[in-house]
Design a protein around this motif. Structure first.
Motif, PDB file in Angstrom:
ATOM      1  N   SER A   1       2.734   1.423  -3.440  1.00  0.00           N
ATOM      2  CA  SER A   1       1.850   1.844  -4.534  1.00  0.00           C
ATOM      3  C   SER A   1       1.512   3.328  -4.428  1.00  0.00           C
ATOM      4  N   ALA A   2       1.186   3.762  -3.227  1.00  0.00           N
ATOM      5  CA  ALA A   2       0.823   5.162  -3.034  1.00  0.00           C
ATOM      6  C   ALA A   2       1.985   6.090  -3.355  1.00  0.00           C
TER       7      ALA A   2
ATOM      8  N   THR B   1       6.435   1.118  -7.671  1.00  0.00           N
ATOM      9  CA  THR B   1       5.676  -0.043  -8.144  1.00  0.00           C
ATOM     10  C   THR B   1       6.531  -1.289  -8.291  1.00  0.00           C
TER      11      THR B   1
ATOM     12  N   LEU C   1      -5.550  -5.121  -4.652  1.00  0.00           N
ATOM     13  CA  LEU C   1      -5.808  -3.828  -4.035  1.00  0.00           C
ATOM     14  C   LEU C   1      -4.756  -2.802  -4.432  1.00  0.00           C
ATOM     15  N   SER C   2      -3.492  -3.231  -4.508  1.00  0.00           N
ATOM     16  CA  SER C   2      -2.413  -2.311  -4.888  1.00  0.00           C
ATOM     17  C   SER C   2      -2.601  -1.763  -6.291  1.00  0.00           C
ATOM     18  N   SER C   3      -3.010  -2.634  -7.230  1.00  0.00           N
ATOM     19  CA  SER C   3      -3.186  -2.180  -8.606  1.00  0.00           C
ATOM     20  C   SER C   3      -4.451  -1.341  -8.779  1.00  0.00           C
ATOM     21  N   VAL C   4      -5.432  -1.511  -7.882  1.00  0.00           N
ATOM     22  CA  VAL C   4      -6.603  -0.631  -7.913  1.00  0.00           C
ATOM     23  C   VAL C   4      -6.207   0.770  -7.456  1.00  0.00           C
ATOM     24  N   ILE C   5      -5.351   0.858  -6.445  1.00  0.00           N
ATOM     25  CA  ILE C   5      -4.879   2.152  -5.956  1.00  0.00           C
ATOM     26  C   ILE C   5      -4.074   2.876  -7.033  1.00  0.00           C
ATOM     27  N   ARG C   6      -3.164   2.127  -7.673  1.00  0.00           N
ATOM     28  CA  ARG C   6      -2.350   2.706  -8.742  1.00  0.00           C
ATOM     29  C   ARG C   6      -1.909   1.580  -9.671  1.00  0.00           C
TER      30      ARG C   6
ATOM     31  N   ARG D   1      -6.135  -1.222 -13.134  1.00  0.00           N
ATOM     32  CA  ARG D   1      -7.203  -1.233 -12.130  1.00  0.00           C
ATOM     33  C   ARG D   1      -8.245  -2.319 -12.439  1.00  0.00           C
TER      34      ARG D   1
ATOM     35  N   LEU E   1       0.828  -1.198   0.000  1.00  0.00           N
ATOM     36  CA  LEU E   1       0.000   0.000   0.000  1.00  0.00           C
ATOM     37  C   LEU E   1       0.864   1.250   0.000  1.00  0.00           C
TER      38      LEU E   1
END
Length: 334
Positions: A61-62, A66, A259-264, A134, A58
């Motif tokens: 990614s934020a 990556t 979840l990480s790829s949804v964030i970025r 995403r 998290l």
């Protein structure tokens, strides 16, 4: 450089200790609701020991790191099978339930194959670049919901298991809840320290973030799984030892990477396919080792509906040596 190294060590220590507290607290609370050990290992323990990977990803990614996000998940999954099960089996042979062989391990293999396909837009679709988008992340989360639905179906304990549990002293639920919350806080702080210091060290040494994610960060965030599986194996809790590893691998890909790829969206380089193939190969190797009892034994187990296979010590040594060989390759690749 020295400060970053010390902060990294502190971060890993917090991740390890926090993961242990969370697992202890979550397991104690779960037992009050009479959940089976296998379902605890596949879900609560797996989620608790996967929280370091989740927190690291998290933050990575934020912050746009990556390469660490993908490398951490893939490297952790490889370490979970080859390193953790290898060490645990060296300590004591590990019994594996028939349902794990026929259902959970194939689901773990599916997770690795799904990422291998989704991350290769260039090779499969002829796109200009590859990435976990995403949409890919949402698909992974959908698979994760299916996995949770399955584990819910096997969560109820048998009357024999409930009777055996009643003979042990139950931990104070307030103390268990305190351990769980303290573990979460330690994981959050440790994850932040580990990511920031790992990036600093990588830049200072001229080492790629991918290598840092596949080795130091991956092994560091896998320490909770290692300690949990080793302790569980020594106490004869093979369901927790194996369920922890298999469940963590499924959590890592479908939940954490999703979840990480949804964030970025997470860009993916083609060279990373080697590591993905190693992750798939490690799962297949585990299949082969578990089924290494010969055709007659497998047919007998199937016919009698026996629910145990065994990972023996020498087979654990094969897993561990395979991980050492993989580490040597990654370090040599630079």
């Amino acid at each position: 450089m020295l400060t970053a190294s010390l902060l990294f060590i502190l971060g890993i220590a917090l991740l390890t200790k926090g993961g242990g507290w969370l697992v202890d607290g979550a397991t104690a609370l779960a037992r009050k609701f009479h959940l089976s050990e296998l379902s605890i290992g596949l879900t609560i323990v797996a989620f608790g020991t996967s929280l370091p990977e989740l927190v690291v990803n998290l933050f990575a990614s934020a912050q746009g790191n990556t390469e660490i996000a993908i490398g951490n998940v893939v490297g952790s999954n490889i370490a979970n099978i080859l390193l953790i099960l290898g060490v645990a089996a060296l300590i004591t042979p590990i019994a594996v339930q028939r349902s794990t062989v026929l259902k959970e391990l194939p689901f773990s293999l599916l997770a690795a194959l799904v990422v291998l396909v989704m991350a290769n837009d260039v090779l499969i679709d002829g796109a200009t670049f590859s990435a976990m988008t995403r949409i890919d992340g949402l698909v992974c989360l959908g698979f994760f919901m299916i996995f949770l639905y399955y584990t819910f179906g096997i969560s109820v304990m048998t009357p024999e298991e409930i009777h055996a549990q009643g003979t042990t002293r139950a931990e104070n639920p307030w103390l268990a809840a305190l351990k769980l919350l303290t573990g979460l806080v330690a994981l959050m702080i440790g994850g932040k320290l580990a990511v920031d210091s790992a990036v600093t060290v990588a830049v200072s040494l001229g080492v790629s973030q991918t290598m840092i994610g596949l080795t130091i960060v991956a092994v560091g965030t896998s320490l909770p799984e290692l300690m949990t599986s080793v302790i569980a194996a020594r106490k004869g809790k093979s369901d927790i030892a194996v369920g922890n590893v298999v469940g963590s691998n499924i959590f890592n890909i479908f939940w954490i990477l999703g979840l990480s790829s949804v964030i970025r969206p997470l860009p993916f380089i083609t060279a990373g396919n080697v590591d993905l193939f190693v992750a798939v190969g490690a799962t297949l190797l585990l299949f082969f080792i578990i089924h290494n009892g010969g055709l007659h034994r497998r047919l007998l187990l199937w016919w009698k509906q026996d629910h145990t296979y065994v990972i023996r010590r020498w087979e654990g040594a094969i897993l561990l040596c395979s991980y050492v060989a993989y580490l040597a390759y990654v370090i040599g690749r630079g």
